[in-house]
Write an enzyme that holds these catalytic residues in place. Structure first.
Site, PDB file in Angstrom:
ATOM      1  N   GLY A   1       0.815  -1.212   0.000  1.00  0.00           N
ATOM      2  CA  GLY A   1       0.000   0.000   0.000  1.00  0.00           C
ATOM      3  C   GLY A   1       0.846   1.257   0.000  1.00  0.00           C
ATOM      4  O   GLY A   1       0.493   2.267   0.621  1.00  0.00           O
ATOM      5  N   ALA A   2       1.957   1.207  -0.739  1.00  0.00           N
ATOM      6  CA  ALA A   2       2.944   2.294  -0.661  1.00  0.00           C
ATOM      7  C   ALA A   2       2.550   3.541  -1.426  1.00  0.00           C
ATOM      8  O   ALA A   2       3.189   4.586  -1.267  1.00  0.00           O
ATOM      9  CB  ALA A   2       4.303   1.795  -1.164  1.00  0.00           C
ATOM     10  N   SER A   3       1.530   3.471  -2.259  1.00  0.00           N
ATOM     11  CA  SER A   3       1.178   4.643  -3.076  1.00  0.00           C
ATOM     12  C   SER A   3       0.216   5.593  -2.377  1.00  0.00           C
ATOM     13  O   SER A   3      -0.007   6.705  -2.836  1.00  0.00           O
ATOM     14  CB  SER A   3       0.567   4.194  -4.411  1.00  0.00           C
ATOM     15  OG  SER A   3      -0.640   3.484  -4.196  1.00  0.00           O
ATOM     16  N   GLY A   4      -0.365   5.172  -1.255  1.00  0.00           N
ATOM     17  CA  GLY A   4      -1.292   6.022  -0.523  1.00  0.00           C
ATOM     18  C   GLY A   4      -0.573   7.022   0.370  1.00  0.00           C
ATOM     19  O   GLY A   4       0.666   7.088   0.410  1.00  0.00           O
TER      20      GLY A   4
ATOM     21  N   ILE B   1      -0.229   7.344   3.791  1.00  0.00           N
ATOM     22  CA  ILE B   1       0.661   6.769   4.800  1.00  0.00           C
ATOM     23  C   ILE B   1       1.796   6.015   4.123  1.00  0.00           C
ATOM     24  O   ILE B   1       2.946   6.072   4.569  1.00  0.00           O
ATOM     25  CB  ILE B   1      -0.123   5.855   5.758  1.00  0.00           C
ATOM     26  CG1 ILE B   1      -1.100   6.693   6.596  1.00  0.00           C
ATOM     27  CG2 ILE B   1       0.821   5.070   6.658  1.00  0.00           C
ATOM     28  CD1 ILE B   1      -1.991   5.880   7.512  1.00  0.00           C
TER      29      ILE B   1
ATOM     30  N   SER C   1      -6.337   0.150  12.656  1.00  0.00           N
ATOM     31  CA  SER C   1      -7.127   1.384  12.677  1.00  0.00           C
ATOM     32  C   SER C   1      -7.719   1.566  14.061  1.00  0.00           C
ATOM     33  O   SER C   1      -7.913   0.600  14.812  1.00  0.00           O
ATOM     34  CB  SER C   1      -8.260   1.304  11.649  1.00  0.00           C
ATOM     35  OG  SER C   1      -9.219   2.328  11.852  1.00  0.00           O
TER      36      SER C   1
ATOM     37  N   TYR D   1     -15.111  -3.239   7.866  1.00  0.00           N
ATOM     38  CA  TYR D   1     -13.814  -2.597   8.027  1.00  0.00           C
ATOM     39  C   TYR D   1     -13.305  -2.769   9.452  1.00  0.00           C
ATOM     40  O   TYR D   1     -12.143  -3.151   9.673  1.00  0.00           O
ATOM     41  CB  TYR D   1     -13.921  -1.114   7.681  1.00  0.00           C
ATOM     42  CG  TYR D   1     -12.629  -0.352   7.818  1.00  0.00           C
ATOM     43  CD1 TYR D   1     -11.618  -0.481   6.867  1.00  0.00           C
ATOM     44  CD2 TYR D   1     -12.413   0.515   8.887  1.00  0.00           C
ATOM     45  CE1 TYR D   1     -10.424   0.221   6.985  1.00  0.00           C
ATOM     46  CE2 TYR D   1     -11.231   1.226   9.013  1.00  0.00           C
ATOM     47  CZ  TYR D   1     -10.245   1.076   8.052  1.00  0.00           C
ATOM     48  OH  TYR D   1      -9.060   1.773   8.186  1.00  0.00           O
TER      49      TYR D   1
END
Length: 243
Positions: free
Chosen positions: A8-11, A13, A138, A151
């Site tokens: 998830g490196a493109s978001g 965080i 989360s 979620y």
């Protein structure tokens, strides 16, 4: 040179994680689902500084896509010293309006992907004699959120996963911890209305939403030698919303 995998490196965080770990010149494999200009720009910046960065695309909701990602990683890396499980997706709505397909896809992305990648690369970490794994859960994985049952359930499962794995692999000198962000200034929360934001912030003692960099700095600390006696923990980064 240490090897690190960040999903998830493109978001928001994810990009902050790239910045903090690039400072240490880690050899990085960055997973992304969709390319965006900010992601490509940050990769270019750090490659120009001499940081070794490999990337791979995968949609974690598709098991075959995840398998292809594992194969690509194997072509470039012989294992990792650090794994940051940051990929995730969200869903909102009443539970009676949530169908099984949406439920399964969310669990596949937020939980099953973590399981599969950990299972695949953990043996290499054990052979290396140690390492550190951090999952990104989360605030809603701790206390639950109305209209976000799927979620919240997936993020709560990450907490249990992290604590159990920490007990299992501690004797192998591998630490496993979890970070539970509150409301962070990322694209996932950009649709929040000003009214809803103001109402939420009434319950946050620090009176503001968090920054992606503040989450990334905690993740970096947990992987560092400064946290060498910390494992099986959940670190809340929520401005005091839960205390």
């Amino acid at each position: 040179m240490a090897n690190i995998l960040i999903t998830g490196a493109s978001g928001g965080i994810g990009r902050a994680l790239i910045d903090v770990f690039a400072e240490e010149n880690f050899k990085m494999f960055l997973h992304y689902r969709r390319l965006n200009p900010k992601f490509t720009e940050i990769i270019k910046k750090h490659r120009e500084r001499g940081v070794t960065i490999e990337t791979g695309q995968a949609d974690f909701s598709l098991p075959e896509s995840l398998g292809d990602l594992e194969n690509k990683i194997r072509e470039k890396f012989d294992g990792f010293d650090y794994i940051i499980h940051n990929a995730g997706t969200s869903s909102s709505g009443l539970i009676q309006d949530l169908d099984l397909i949406e439920w399964n896809q969310l669990m596949q992305v937020n939980l099953t992907g973590v399981f599969q990648l950990t299972k695949s690369f953990l043996p290499d970490m054990i052979k290396k004699g140690g390492g550190s794994i951090v999952t990104v859960s989360s605030i809603w994985g701790i206390c639950g959120a109305s209209c976000e049952v799927a979620y919240s359930a997936s993020k709560a499962a990450l907490v249990g996963f992290s604590k159990a794995l920490a007990a299992e692999v501690g004797p192998c000198n591998i630490r496993v911890n979890c970070v539970a962000p509150g409301l962070i200034d990322t694209a996932m929360n950009e649709d929040m209305s000003p009214e809803d934001l103001a109402e939420f912030l009434k319950a946050v003692p620090l009176g503001r939403i968090g920054k992606a960099e503040e989450v990334a700095s905690v993740v970096k600390f947990l992987t560092s030698d400064k946290a060498s006696y910390i494992t099986g923990q959940v670190i809340d980064v929520n401005g005091g919303y839960l205390r």
